[in-house]
Design a protein around this motif. Structure first.
Motif, short mmCIF file in Angstrom:
data_model
loop_
_atom_site.label_atom_id
_atom_site.label_comp_id
_atom_site.label_asym_id
_atom_site.label_seq_id
_atom_site.Cartn_x
_atom_site.Cartn_y
_atom_site.Cartn_z
N GLY A 186 18.48 2.71 -3.72
CA GLY A 186 17.64 3.64 -2.99
C GLY A 186 16.26 3.85 -3.58
O GLY A 186 15.43 4.54 -2.97
N TYR A 187 15.98 3.27 -4.74
CA TYR A 187 14.69 3.48 -5.38
C TYR A 187 13.62 2.63 -4.69
O TYR A 187 13.91 1.64 -4.00
CB TYR A 187 14.76 3.18 -6.87
N GLY A 188 12.36 3.00 -4.91
CA GLY A 188 11.26 2.43 -4.14
C GLY A 188 10.74 1.11 -4.66
O GLY A 188 9.54 1.00 -4.98
N THR A 189 11.59 0.12 -4.76
CA THR A 189 11.13 -1.21 -5.12
C THR A 189 10.22 -1.73 -4.01
O THR A 189 10.22 -1.24 -2.88
CB THR A 189 12.31 -2.17 -5.31
N LEU A 190 9.46 -2.79 -4.35
CA LEU A 190 8.57 -3.37 -3.34
C LEU A 190 9.36 -3.88 -2.14
O LEU A 190 8.97 -3.65 -0.98
CB LEU A 190 7.76 -4.52 -3.97
N ALA A 191 10.49 -4.53 -2.40
CA ALA A 191 11.31 -5.06 -1.30
C ALA A 191 11.85 -3.93 -0.43
O ALA A 191 11.91 -4.04 0.80
CB ALA A 191 12.46 -5.90 -1.84
N HIS A 192 12.24 -2.83 -1.04
CA HIS A 192 12.76 -1.69 -0.29
C HIS A 192 11.66 -1.07 0.57
O HIS A 192 11.87 -0.76 1.76
CB HIS A 192 13.34 -0.66 -1.26
N ARG A 193 10.48 -0.89 0.00
CA ARG A 193 9.37 -0.32 0.76
C ARG A 193 8.96 -1.24 1.91
O ARG A 193 8.64 -0.77 3.01
CB ARG A 193 8.19 -0.04 -0.16
N ASP A 194 8.97 -2.54 1.65
CA ASP A 194 8.66 -3.50 2.72
C ASP A 194 9.67 -3.39 3.85
O ASP A 194 9.31 -3.46 5.03
CB ASP A 194 8.64 -4.93 2.17
N ALA A 195 10.96 -3.22 3.50
CA ALA A 195 12.00 -3.10 4.51
C ALA A 195 11.81 -1.83 5.35
O ALA A 195 11.99 -1.84 6.57
CB ALA A 195 13.38 -3.10 3.86
#
Length: 228
Positions: A186-195
């Motif tokens: 759930g943390y704001g990695t680049l891949a997560h933010r991109d998703a």
């Protein structure tokens, strides 16, 4: 003179021994996991060790119990086994992303702490907690900056909270695919933010956190997966 490499501070029971010397007998270490996460619950762990363990910790504690961020998943489970064998009590309490959005992260942490203290069978007379907070607590509360690197009790609480929250995020990953929740928790990695930007936030994303807050204010819709 040439200096050697700096060594990281390792947890101990020094803080707990100081409090025992002041007359406290049941000292609860508390830590939270998921504070900065963009999605999913906040989890508080709580661990109480008895005075005999504090006075003379088992040798196995050294190199085993540490801040959960500093040890591997396998090492966390080994630590949890040690904690379970030596603690008077260990447990956790989770609050949903909705509570975080409604109360703020500090309000949700205070709410979780109070509710957890109300429900546990072993009642502490002192709480030591990682961070810097000013909470209304039913028992004396001492907050400790970098407490999960200083105190065995707080480090143990971080292990308990991390293991249980990570398992929840692995389950949520199957329900809300596409965000990599099993990997990023759930943390704001680049891949997560991109998703999030690509498919929109899910129903478990925190609406009060960026970039979800801005997406919603701009009319961004929740993803199809979140409505299924």
């Amino acid at each position: 003179m040439r200096r050697g490499p700096l060594t990281e501070q390792a947890p101990s029971f020094d803080l707990e021994r100081e409090l025992v010397g002041q007359g406290y007998r049941a000292i609860a270490g508390v830590d939270e996991v998921g504070r900065g996460s963009l999605a999913g619950p906040l989890c508080l762990g709580l661990v109480i060790f008895g005075p005999s363990t504090i006075a003379k910790p088992p040798p196995l504690f050294i190199g085993c119990i540490n801040d959960s961020k500093k040890i591997s998943p396998r090492a966390r489970h080994r630590a949890l086994d040690v904690i379970g064998r030596h603690a008077l009590f260990h447990g956790f309490f989770m609050v949903s992303h909705r509570v975080v959005d409604r109360l703020s992260i500090n309000g949700a942490t205070e709410f979780a702490l109070i509710r957890m203290l109300e429900g546990i069978p072993v009642k502490p007379d002192m709480v030591i907690m990682d961070g810097k907070f000013n909470f209304q607590c039913p028992v004396p509360l001492k907050t400790v900056i970098r407490g999960d690197s200083r105190s065995y009790s707080i480090a143990s609480a971080s292990v308990v909270a991390k293991i249980h929250r990570d398992e929840v995020l692995r389950r949520l990953d199957t329900r809300y695919p596409g965000y990599g929740l099993a990997r990023n928790k759930g943390y704001g990695t680049l891949a997560h933010r991109d998703a999030i930007a690509r498919i929109g936030p899910s129903a478990i994303h925190r609406k009060s956190y960026e970039p979800v807050k801005s997406l919603i204010s701009q009319g961004g819709l929740f993803s199809h997966e979140s409505r299924s």
